[in-house]
Each structure stands twice: as structure tokens, then as C-alpha cells.
Design an enzyme around this catalytic site. Structure first.
Site, mmCIF file in Angstrom:
data_model
loop_
_atom_site.group_PDB
_atom_site.id
_atom_site.type_symbol
_atom_site.label_atom_id
_atom_site.label_comp_id
_atom_site.label_asym_id
_atom_site.label_seq_id
_atom_site.Cartn_x
_atom_site.Cartn_y
_atom_site.Cartn_z
ATOM 1 N N HIS A 1 30.744 -87.704 71.957
ATOM 2 C CA HIS A 1 32.032 -88.377 71.764
ATOM 3 C C HIS A 1 32.239 -89.451 72.834
ATOM 4 C CE1 HIS A 1 36.425 -88.470 70.697
ATOM 5 N NE2 HIS A 1 36.498 -88.882 71.954
ATOM 6 N N GLU A 2 32.053 -89.068 74.098
ATOM 7 C CA GLU A 2 32.309 -90.020 75.179
ATOM 8 C C GLU A 2 31.269 -91.140 75.206
ATOM 9 O OE1 GLU A 2 35.048 -90.000 76.693
ATOM 10 O OE2 GLU A 2 35.721 -88.043 75.984
ATOM 11 N N HIS B 1 32.247 -93.766 72.866
ATOM 12 C CA HIS B 1 33.257 -94.669 73.435
ATOM 13 C C HIS B 1 32.587 -95.819 74.195
ATOM 14 C CE1 HIS B 1 36.916 -92.845 72.236
ATOM 15 N NE2 HIS B 1 36.819 -91.758 72.981
#
Length: 816
Positions: A435-436, A439
């Protein structure tokens, strides 16, 4: 450590046993909102509810403020609550009633908070009566009894204080309860967590004028908290260490008070803490907490400290490992081996290849983005993350990790995402790794400019968070799909999401919107990304608004077609190796949380289950109760057996319970927990229950703000999410005559959830509040302006306060 007990039988004998007949028994509760609305005796219906009713209460529609959550209805609940408290004798059934009534009240205040600015607040008189109910409870001789139900009542009725925002009325009784903390009571961390609600409430009352006035007249409480922390320093070596840490941390937050005596006493305590627990000592997280509070609210107290050198020294000690991937990632870690770091590189490389294919980037970064490397900082545990990350990297830690983009156009910028491991075995177990990393990739290849630039015109949070979730889960996001039956959001509503909305809307509905657009309208996604890659975020917002209206009906129909599809393992992530070979006929069955499963079995039989504990779980325990002699064994992230387990409370009979204490962040470790129910002898009608309470699904309090002040720069816009209050400051150099501040809403005024209202207050000599300030702009809505004359260099302090519903706002400061 595992507690292994061998029975006089062989594993193969168990595998060959005939399975006995099992029967399922589910509690049938009339606790749905519609049932409560039809109830002739609401207090009785609430009193008899089960734990799994809480979700319905907290997620009730705002229309319930006109019936079950009306002021008149809550007044009757308050009377019933006082009656139950008066007859409370510490019995488990009585405690369950108290907890139910307390949770119902808290749910009502939560629903009211989320209803928007058009709905009247509950009266001050009602909130004060609930606070007095808490006092009445704490004065009961059985208030602090231990036991699952008794602790549940205590936790609910003390946390209620933060919901009703009446800590000045209950501070004395909550401080008195704190004095019951000792070496014996510290063993029950759930009980200690109930005492910790004092500090949750203190944090929730930041910038509350009534609380600051109360503390100004009762500064002896600061002395008491300092003595409490000093006298109980032994607890720093126990699982109850969080109570001492939070006592000192919330004392430090009192530095924000405009009262000089309060601030003087709090500063003296922080300086004593720094002397007693210097950086590098065993409990230096207290030094870090003191420095954090002082740097926010009293930076003059840090004169003479070389904080940059302290950060370098701490980073070298806490994160000694460094591994460079062949791609852009550099992995710094607390405890990853080179082999594990290499595996993480493989996971990130696979995710990057997938990202470029899904987003069709052509591997071309956006203009002016120099973030060709990204630092992945991995702490060994959530405790380490909470202790050290904020000081080292400046991020908040009430989350599962965070991407810090910085200013991508600067050559000296360091893009970084900070994460932690949820288990420390051979597997990576890095929470939100993909997820990160998404980003980072999205910011570099899809979003021109900084994070503030991206948010400047709204209508983009659904993409930023939803796309990161999609890249992690693809078609396998069960938690998102499970939301659909509880009530659909329109696509337009999801597109209007801001960071001031709840996590379900931000992450899970964002995922659903992104998935819908990628699967059904990829050309529209291409058009949107062309806008964001060139920095045309105003045009993005306009186009998203049009697309929402265009596809609302199609999105609603599409939601009905969804089912979970399990994704294959990503390259570089091997399936977990079992500790022993598993017999083909052994089945592990999912156990539904908060529902009773009735089982019977023969001697030496074994039944295997698992339960998934989501993030933000505040309570989790597994219990059995029934006839005969069954034993309960559990493991985290691996199948449990009687001969291989990590946790057990086995005893004669079939009445056992395993409780899981929350970690330092207040939440139980998320992940999959395996259960073995094994017959020491035959057993019959044994009820197996995995009881858990999840804050993310049934939020017990309003969403908490990041109370760390944001440092502003002249001419640079900053976007802040304000739920209740935020702080900001700007340093004004010599020669400036006037500071002008513009604050503008970033939300859509047509949002069906209601437009927010954030007021702006400023002072030059202290942190302002709604009552104590030098300058104020408090018009309706969140568009505010101040012109502040200055005569000398120094900080100008700002307080952003949302009296009802919060908002995303942009702050812009100029010097004249």
C-alpha cells in the site's frame, strides 16, 4: 514462549479419529436499529444486547437522532444508567448491562458528531448528567472490580467522558481511580486500559477552554501525575508500561494551555523526565515523548539541545540495517536480515511492474519529480514504531504506516515511507508494505507536485487511497465487499471523499470506486491521469464530478455483482511453511467473530479453526464453556495444535479463556489467529466464542486529530484535515509588519454528508483557544482570513477548531 504439554497419545491417532457431530448455535439479538425504534422499552432492549450489536449502534443513520438517539430518549437512558449503577454489586450480568448502556450513549454521540452542522448538539445539561453518571459509577465500591464483564463496564463508562467532553466534572474521580494502579492490578492490561481512558480524555480535551480553566484552578493534578509516573516507574518493564508513558505525555500536552502556571508546572515535569531518562537509556522513549511535547508547545525549553545529532545517534542505534534494492528502494530496518530485505525488494519490484502495467505510465515520471529513490524504514514492531518514528521522521503513529513524500522538486529531498512488522519470524510481515509503496509510485508517476498540490481542489482522496488499496488487494478485498450490504454509497459521494471522512469511506469505498473505474471505464482513468500528471487538479475535480453523475446508476448495479476473488501469491512471497506436515484430512474452519459455535467431541479429538483479527481491534478474547473436558490452544499466524501452540489457559473442565492485551497503540495485534479445540476427555455442548470489538468498524470516539503543530512557511500552502482541532504556527523574522492568513475549505459544499465549519484563532504569545486569543475569524463555513500586526520576531500561533463537523482546509500565509 510456547507452553507445550504432551498428552499420552500420538498425533496420528488424532488424525484417524472419527469426527464427532458439531452443531452451530448463533445468538439472535433484536438490536438492529429498526428493532430498537419499535421497542416499547428501549432501555431494556439495550440492556439485554450482545457485543455484536454495537456495530449497528455506531453505524446508525443520522435519522436516529430523531428517535432512539434523541435528547429525550437519551435522558431516559441516563436515568436507567444511574439506576443500574446504584444497584451494581460487581456481578457479571450487571456489568454487561452497564457496558451496553455506556456503549449506546457513546454511539449516540458518535452518530451526532458525524451528522453534520445542521443537527443540534446534545444539550450541555445532558452531557453533564452523563459525566455525573461516570462519577456515580467510580464512587461505587465495585467500579474497579476485575473480570471480563466488570472491566468492560469500567472501560465504557470512563471512555464516555471523552464523548460527552466533560472531563472537568470527572477529573477528580478518574484521578482517584488511577491511584488503584499497583503491581497486582497491572497484571490485567485490559483493566489498566480502562484507567488509561483518563489520558485518552485529556488528549481529546486539547484546546478545550473549560478543561484549561479547570486545570488552571487545579494544577495539583500535574504534581499528582508526576508522582504517579515516578512511583510506578517499575511498570515500564511490564505490559502496563503505556499507563506511565501516557501520564507523562498528556502532562506534556498541557504545555498548550494559555495559563502560565499550568504551562510552568508541565514544563518542569518534562525537564525532570529528560534528566531521568536520557536518550540511550533503557526507557528513553520517555525522553522522546518529553522532547516531542516541548518541541510542539514550548520549543524555548529545548535551547542547547542538538536534536539533529540526537536523531542521527538514535537512528544508528534503532535502525542499524541498510539494504539497497536494484530498483529505487533503500531498505533501512531494525531487525530484517539481508535475506528478508532481499525478499522485500522482490515484492516491491513485482509491485512496481504491476503498477506500471495497471496505470499505463510508460515508466515516465511526472515533470519536476526528483524522487528517484525511496527510503523504506521498517521498525521491528508497532511498539518501536510508536516510540521512535515520530521523533526520527516527523510522522504520526496512530496508523499502519505512512508515506512521506516531502518536496519532490528539491534535489536534497528524501522520499520515505515508514512501516513496521506485525510479527518477527522468518516471514517479512511488514504491515501495508505494498500500500505505502504504491503511494510512492503513484506520487512519482501519476501526481504532479506535492501532496498539498494534489489535495488543493479536492475529489482525489478516493483515488490516492483507493488505488493503493486496489494495488494491494486487486479483486480480493473482502472487507470492502462486505460493506456493500450495510448500505451503498453513490459513486459521486465516494468521489467527494476527503480525509475528514471515516476509514471505510476513504479506503474501502475508495477501493470500490477505483476498481469500478479501472474495470469498466479505463479510458476515463487515462484521461484523469493525464490531468494529474500535468498538475491540472482543478480540471481533475471538475471531470470527476461529471463522471460521478454519469456513472452513479451503473456503479450501483455493479456493486451487486461483486464477489471476492483470491489473488495468487505475489512473486517473491512464498507461502508460509507449516511447522509440521499437515494431514490431508485436517480442515481448518473459519470461526465467525462474536458468534457462539456449539461443539461436542470425543476424547483425543481435535477441531481446528481460525479467526481474522482486523486492524483497530480494541478487544479480543477466545473462550470455551460447557460440559466435559476440552482444552483451548492458540497460535498467531500458524495452525495451532495441542502439541504445537503459543497460547493456552488449559485446565480441568471446559471453561477456559484466552485474552489478548492491546499493544502500546491501544489495539490488539492484527492478523490471523488459529485455534485448536482438543478433547482431553469427551465433551458436550461446549460453546466456542471469539469475541472482538473493532474500533474501525464501530468507532467508539470521534476521529482523533494529529495535535502536533504544523509549521507554516510564507507563500507555501498547507492542507490540513481538521476533525475537532489542529495547531499551526509560523515564525516571523525581523522586519515584518503584518502577517496575513487565508484559510479555505477544500470540500465540496454539495457533499451529502454536509459542509464543514472550521474557525481560525491566533495569538502571538501563547497557543490560542476559542475563548483566549488575540485574533479570530469564525464565520460560517471554513473560509477565514486574518491580518495580524507584528512588532518583533517570533512565532504566531494558530488554533483551527471545528465546533461541529470538521473539514479539509488550506492555510496560506504571507508576510508584509
Amino acid at each position: 514462549m510456547s507452553h507445550i504439554r504432551f498428552f499420552p497419545r500420538h498425533r496420528l491417532a488424532l488424525a484417524c479419529m472419527l469426527a464427532s457431530v458439531s452443531s452451530f448455535s448463533f445468538a439472535q439479538n433484536q438490536c438492529a436499529v429498526a428493532d430498537l425504534q419499535q421497542s416499547r422499552d428501549l432501555a431494556a432492549a439495550v440492556s439485554g444486547a450482545e457485543y455484536d450489536c454495537y456495530h449497528a449502534w455506531f453505524s446508525a443513520p443520522s435519522a436516529t437522532l430523531n428517535d432512539i438517539y434523541s435528547e429525550a430518549s437519551l435522558s431516559r437512558i441516563q436515568v436507567a444508567l444511574d439506576q443500574e449503577i446504584a444497584r451494581y454489586r460487581g456481578e457479571a450480568e450487571q456489568a454487561r448491562v452497564l457496558e451496553n448502556l455506556g456503549e449506546f450513549v457513546r454511539a449516540a454521540y458518535y452518530v451526532r458528531y458525524n451528522a453534520g452542522t445542521g443537527t443540534p448538539e446534545f444539550s450541555e445539561a445532558l452531557s453533564q448528567r452523563f459525566a455525573q453518571s461516570t462519577n456515580l459509577f467510580l464512587n461505587n465500591p465495585h467500579a474497579l472490580d476485575q473480570g471480563r464483564e466488570q472491566v468492560g463496564a469500567m472501560k465504557s463508562l470512563t471512555l464516555m467522558v471523552d464523548n460527552v467532553k466533560q472531563l472537568p466534572l470527572t477529573m477528580d474521580s478518574m484521578m482517584a481511580a488511577l491511584m488503584h494502579f499497583n503491581r497486582d492490578t497491572a497484571k490485567d492490561t485490559q483493566w489498566v486500559d480502562g484507567l488509561n481512558n483518563l489520558f485518552r480524555s485529556m488528549a481529546g480535551h486539547a484546546a478545550n477552554d473549560a478543561f484549561y480553566r479547570y486545570m488552571a484552578n487545579n494544577t495539583h493534578h500535574i504534581d499528582t501525575l508526576a508522582r504517579f509516573a515516578s512511583d510506578n516507574a517499575w511498570a515500564l518493564d511490564t505490559d502496563a508500561n503505556f499507563i506511565v508513558f501516557n501520564a507523562l505525555r498528556e502532562t506534556g500536552r498541557l504545555l498548550a494551555s494559555p495559563d502560565q502556571e499550568t504551562k510552568r508546572k508541565a514544563l518542569a515535569v518534562m525537564q525532570q523526565v529528560m534528566q531521568r531518562y536520557p536518550l540511550g537509556s533503557e526507557h528513553d522513549k520517555l525522553w522522546l515523548a518529553a522532547v516531542e511535547m516541548m518541541s510542539y508547545y514550548a520549543p524555548e525549553g529545548l535551547n542547547g539541545l542538538n536534536l539533529e545529532q540526537a536523531k542521527q545517534d538514535l537512528a544508528a542505534r534503532v535502525m542499524p540495517n541498510r539494504f539497497e534494492c536494484q530498483g529505487p528502494a533503500i531498505i533501512r530496518s531494525e531487525d530484517l536480515t539481508d535475506a528478508q530485505a532481499a525478499k522485500a525488494c522482490e515484492v516491491l519490484a513485482a509491485k512496481e511492474a504491476d503498477f506500471h502495467q495497471v496505470a499505463n505510465t510508460g515508466n515516465q515520471p511526472v515533470a519536476d519529480d526528483l524522487n528517484d529513490r525511496v527510503e523504506v524504514a521498517v521498525f521491528a514492531s508497532n511498539d518501536s514504531y510508536v516510540d521512535y518514528s515520530s521523533f526520527l521522521f516527523g510522522n504520526t503513529t496512530d496508523n499502519g504506516g505512512q508515506y512521506l513524500e516531502g518536496t519532490p522538486s528539491r534535489a536534497d529531498n528524501t522520499a520515505r515511507f515508514v512501516a513496521y512488522r506485525y510479527a518477527n519470524g522468518e516471514d517479512l510481515s511488514i504491515l501495508n508494505l505494498e500500500h505505502e509503496y504504491t503511494h510512492y509510485l503513484d506520487a512519482r508517476f501519476n501526481q504532479y507536485g506535492s501532496f498539498s498540490d494534489n489535495l488543493a481542489h479536492g475529489h482525489i482522496v478516493w483515488w490516492l487511497e483507493g488505488f493503493a488499496e486496489y494495488m494491494h488487494y486487486k479483486q480480493g478485498y473482502k472487507a470492502a465487499i462486505d460493506l456493500i450490504p450495510s448500505g451503498k454509497l453513490s459513486l459521486s459521494t465516494v468521489f467527494d471523499t476527503t480525509y475528514s471522512h471515516d476509514s471505510n469511506r476513504i479506503y474501502r469505498w475508495g477501493y470500490l470506486a477505483v476498481r469500478f473505474m479501472l474495470e469498466n471505464h479505463p479510458q476515463d482513468v487515462e484521461s484523469l491521469l493525464a490531468l494529474s500528471r500535468s498538475g491540472q487538479f482543478a480540471q481533475w475535480a471538475q471531470q470527476v464530478t461529471v463522471l460521478g453523475q454519469q456513472y452513479d446508476a451503473e456503479f450501483e448495479r455493479w456493486l451487486d455483482t461483486l464477489e471476492v476473488v483470491v489473488e495468487p501469491e505475489q512473486p517473491g512471497t512464498d507461502p508460509e511453511e507449516p511447522s509440521e506436515p499437515t494431514d490431508p484430512e485436517v480442515q481448518v474452519t473459519e470461526l465467525a467473530a462474536n458468534q457462539s459455535l456449539q461443539l461436542s467431541g470425543e476424547a483425543y479429538s481435535e477441531k481446528l479453526f481460525y479467526v481474522d483479527v482486523p486492524a483497530n481491534t480494541v478487544r479480543f478474547n477466545v473462550s470455551i464453556e460447557g460440559a466435559g473436558d476440552a482444552d483451548l490452544y492458540m497460535s498467531y499466524n500458524k495452525v495451532a495444535h495441542y502439541y504445537d501452540f503459543e497460547m493456552s489457559q488449559y485446565a480441568d473442565g471446559s471453561n477456559e479463556e484466552i485474552q489478548f492485551a492491546p499493544e502500546q497503540n491501544g489495539y490488539v495485534k492484527a492478523g490471523r489467529y488459529y485455534i485448536s479445540l482438543t478433547g482431553r476427555d469427551s465433551y458436550d455442548s461446549v460453546n466456542l466464542v471469539a469475541a472482538l470489538e473493532v474500533e474501525a468498524q464501530t468507532p467508539p470516539t470521534q476521529v482523533q486529530d494529529d495535535l502536533a503543530p504544523v509549521v507554516l512557511e510564507s507563500g507555501e500552502a498547507k492542507v490540513l484535515t481538521v476533525h475537532q482541532q489542529r495547531y499551526a504556527a509560523v515564525y516571523v523574522p525581523e522586519g515584518v509588519k503584518e502577517v496575513r492568513v487565508w484559510m479555505s475549505s477544500q470540500s465540496n459544499a454539495n457533499d451529502p454528508y454536509g459542509a464543514g465549519n472550521v474557525d481560525l484563532y491566533a495569538s502571538r504569545k501563547h497557543w490560542p483557544t476559542a475563548e483566549q486569543h488575540e485574533y479570530a475569524s469564525n464565520y460560517a463555513g471554513s473560509n477565514e482570513y486574518l491580518a495580524i500586526p507584528v512588532t518583533e520576531a517570533g512565532y504566531v500561533h494558530f488554533s483551527l477548531q471545528a465546533p461541529q463537523q470538521g473539514d479539509d482546509v488550506e492555510m496560506l500565509v504571507y508576510f508584509f
